[in-house]
Design a protein around this motif. Structure first.
Motif, PDB file in Angstrom:
ATOM      1  N   GLU A  96      34.559  46.991   2.436  1.00  0.00           N
ATOM      2  CA  GLU A  96      32.734  46.371   2.954  1.00  0.00           C
ATOM      3  C   GLU A  96      31.967  47.166   3.846  1.00  0.00           C
ATOM      4  N   ARG A  97      32.849  48.492   5.006  1.00  0.00           N
ATOM      5  CA  ARG A  97      32.188  48.766   4.966  1.00  0.00           C
ATOM      6  C   ARG A  97      31.573  50.223   4.084  1.00  0.00           C
ATOM      7  N   ALA A  98      32.008  49.972   2.864  1.00  0.00           N
ATOM      8  CA  ALA A  98      31.514  51.612   1.690  1.00  0.00           C
ATOM      9  C   ALA A  98      30.562  50.714   0.915  1.00  0.00           C
ATOM     10  N   LEU A  99      30.800  49.359   0.303  1.00  0.00           N
ATOM     11  CA  LEU A  99      30.246  48.339   0.134  1.00  0.00           C
ATOM     12  C   LEU A  99      28.455  48.821   0.955  1.00  0.00           C
ATOM     13  N   GLU A 100      28.275  48.556   1.925  1.00  0.00           N
ATOM     14  CA  GLU A 100      27.575  48.360   3.043  1.00  0.00           C
ATOM     15  C   GLU A 100      26.863  49.841   2.881  1.00  0.00           C
ATOM     16  N   ARG A 101      27.496  51.084   2.880  1.00  0.00           N
ATOM     17  CA  ARG A 101      26.924  52.001   3.430  1.00  0.00           C
ATOM     18  C   ARG A 101      25.860  52.730   2.170  1.00  0.00           C
ATOM     19  N   SER A 102      26.290  52.164   0.886  1.00  0.00           N
ATOM     20  CA  SER A 102      26.511  52.526  -0.549  1.00  0.00           C
ATOM     21  C   SER A 102      24.816  51.574  -0.300  1.00  0.00           C
ATOM     22  N   ARG A 103      24.613  51.038  -0.173  1.00  0.00           N
ATOM     23  CA  ARG A 103      23.342  50.034  -0.546  1.00  0.00           C
ATOM     24  C   ARG A 103      22.422  50.206   0.340  1.00  0.00           C
ATOM     25  N   SER A 104      22.903  50.816   1.712  1.00  0.00           N
ATOM     26  CA  SER A 104      21.420  51.818   2.555  1.00  0.00           C
ATOM     27  C   SER A 104      21.418  52.980   1.620  1.00  0.00           C
ATOM     28  N   ASP A 105      22.306  53.355   1.499  1.00  0.00           N
ATOM     29  CA  ASP A 105      21.637  55.289   0.157  1.00  0.00           C
ATOM     30  C   ASP A 105      21.522  55.297  -0.402  1.00  0.00           C
ATOM     31  N   ALA A 106      21.418  53.522  -0.756  1.00  0.00           N
ATOM     32  CA  ALA A 106      20.719  53.346  -2.673  1.00  0.00           C
ATOM     33  C   ALA A 106      21.686  53.870  -3.458  1.00  0.00           C
ATOM     34  N   ASP A 107      22.947  54.391  -2.970  1.00  0.00           N
ATOM     35  CA  ASP A 107      23.521  54.979  -4.312  1.00  0.00           C
ATOM     36  C   ASP A 107      24.771  53.785  -4.887  1.00  0.00           C
ATOM     37  N   ALA A 108      23.854  53.590  -6.368  1.00  0.00           N
ATOM     38  CA  ALA A 108      24.658  52.515  -7.087  1.00  0.00           C
ATOM     39  C   ALA A 108      26.227  52.858  -7.788  1.00  0.00           C
ATOM     40  N   GLY A 109      26.346  54.206  -8.180  1.00  0.00           N
ATOM     41  CA  GLY A 109      27.497  54.640  -7.877  1.00  0.00           C
ATOM     42  C   GLY A 109      28.529  53.502  -7.803  1.00  0.00           C
ATOM     43  N   ALA A 110      28.504  53.953  -5.999  1.00  0.00           N
ATOM     44  CA  ALA A 110      29.441  54.285  -5.269  1.00  0.00           C
ATOM     45  C   ALA A 110      29.493  51.898  -4.870  1.00  0.00           C
ATOM     46  N   GLU A 111      28.840  51.775  -4.790  1.00  0.00           N
ATOM     47  CA  GLU A 111      28.101  50.271  -4.480  1.00  0.00           C
ATOM     48  C   GLU A 111      29.189  49.891  -5.363  1.00  0.00           C
ATOM     49  N   ARG A 112      28.956  50.020  -6.228  1.00  0.00           N
ATOM     50  CA  ARG A 112      29.510  49.369  -7.868  1.00  0.00           C
ATOM     51  C   ARG A 112      31.336  49.575  -7.829  1.00  0.00           C
ATOM     52  N   ARG A 113      31.436  50.784  -7.140  1.00  0.00           N
ATOM     53  CA  ARG A 113      32.964  50.817  -7.331  1.00  0.00           C
ATOM     54  C   ARG A 113      33.245  49.827  -5.698  1.00  0.00           C
ATOM     55  N   ALA A 114      32.332  49.916  -4.619  1.00  0.00           N
ATOM     56  CA  ALA A 114      32.889  49.621  -3.772  1.00  0.00           C
ATOM     57  C   ALA A 114      32.855  47.453  -3.736  1.00  0.00           C
ATOM     58  N   GLU A 115      32.263  47.179  -4.801  1.00  0.00           N
ATOM     59  CA  GLU A 115      32.169  45.473  -5.244  1.00  0.00           C
ATOM     60  C   GLU A 115      32.987  45.695  -6.060  1.00  0.00           C
ATOM     61  N   VAL A 116      34.112  46.540  -6.837  1.00  0.00           N
ATOM     62  CA  VAL A 116      34.451  46.273  -7.907  1.00  0.00           C
ATOM     63  C   VAL A 116      36.262  46.211  -6.963  1.00  0.00           C
ATOM     64  N   ARG A 117      36.413  46.825  -5.953  1.00  0.00           N
ATOM     65  CA  ARG A 117      37.776  47.064  -4.941  1.00  0.00           C
ATOM     66  C   ARG A 117      37.307  45.571  -4.822  1.00  0.00           C
ATOM     67  N   LEU A 118      36.697  45.013  -3.572  1.00  0.00           N
ATOM     68  CA  LEU A 118      36.344  44.045  -3.171  1.00  0.00           C
ATOM     69  C   LEU A 118      36.938  42.726  -3.988  1.00  0.00           C
ATOM     70  N   ALA A 119      36.278  42.455  -5.331  1.00  0.00           N
ATOM     71  CA  ALA A 119      36.696  41.869  -6.597  1.00  0.00           C
ATOM     72  C   ALA A 119      38.087  41.778  -7.207  1.00  0.00           C
ATOM     73  N   ALA A 120      38.884  42.703  -7.561  1.00  0.00           N
ATOM     74  CA  ALA A 120      40.015  43.419  -7.179  1.00  0.00           C
ATOM     75  C   ALA A 120      40.790  42.401  -6.105  1.00  0.00           C
ATOM     76  N   ALA A 121      40.808  42.828  -4.992  1.00  0.00           N
ATOM     77  CA  ALA A 121      41.640  42.624  -4.140  1.00  0.00           C
ATOM     78  C   ALA A 121      41.151  41.493  -3.625  1.00  0.00           C
ATOM     79  N   ALA A 122      40.180  40.452  -3.984  1.00  0.00           N
ATOM     80  CA  ALA A 122      40.029  38.989  -3.534  1.00  0.00           C
ATOM     81  C   ALA A 122      40.721  38.412  -5.418  1.00  0.00           C
ATOM     82  N   GLY A 123      41.392  38.655  -6.340  1.00  0.00           N
ATOM     83  CA  GLY A 123      41.483  38.379  -7.165  1.00  0.00           C
ATOM     84  C   GLY A 123      40.734  38.031  -8.714  1.00  0.00           C
ATOM     85  N   ASP A 124      39.476  38.325  -8.698  1.00  0.00           N
ATOM     86  CA  ASP A 124      38.658  37.921  -9.743  1.00  0.00           C
ATOM     87  C   ASP A 124      38.301  38.709 -10.754  1.00  0.00           C
ATOM     88  N   ARG A 125      38.373  38.516 -11.903  1.00  0.00           N
ATOM     89  CA  ARG A 125      37.559  38.892 -12.710  1.00  0.00           C
ATOM     90  C   ARG A 125      36.838  39.028 -12.956  1.00  0.00           C
TER      91      ARG A 125
END
Length: 125
Positions: A96-125
């Motif tokens: 979640e911290r990485a996601l917030e950082r990536s959004r403030s830095d406008a880093d789309a790649g880092a944002e996508r990686r953080a989103e995928v990690r959170l989705a996987a942790a939640a068991g989302d497909r």
């Protein structure tokens, strides 16, 4: 119908190995589902969750995968990831911290990686 043997390997370690009835992964051509008896394939993985339906009653393994290759032949599926983490290994607060950082830095790649990690942790497909 026979099961398929799955090997999920990251560059630095073996992540998961076992028998499965279905695997869903994201490739450059889109999401793909692999069942026993699937046609042989070789594909490039995109950053996304990989869902493995194990042969255990109701068993599911979810991993966050960041790039790599997928190969299937003779009911053997190999997922060779650059980086991969099982859902239960993911530190949600850190992601979640990485996601917030990536959004403030406008880093789309880092944002996508953080989103995928959170989705996987939640068991989302």
């Amino acid at each position: 119908m026979a099961d398929l043997h799955v090997e999920l390997v990251a560059a630095d370690r073996s992540i998961w190995s076992g028998e499965a009835t279905l695997v869903i992964a994201r490739t450059t051509s889109g999401d793909i589902g692999i069942l026993p008896g699937h046609e042989p394939l070789l594909g490039v993985l995109e950053t996304g969750p990989v869902t493995i339906r194990t042969t255990d009653e109701g068993g599911t393994v979810v991993a966050a995968v960041h790039g790599g290759f997928i190969s299937f032949s003779d009911n053997k599926l190999s997922i060779l990831a650059e980086i991969a983490e099982l859902a239960d290994e993911i530190d949600v607060a850190r992601a979640e911290r990485a996601l917030e950082r990536s959004r403030s830095d406008a880093d789309a790649g880092a944002e996508r990686r953080a989103e995928v990690r959170l989705a996987a942790a939640a068991g989302d497909r």
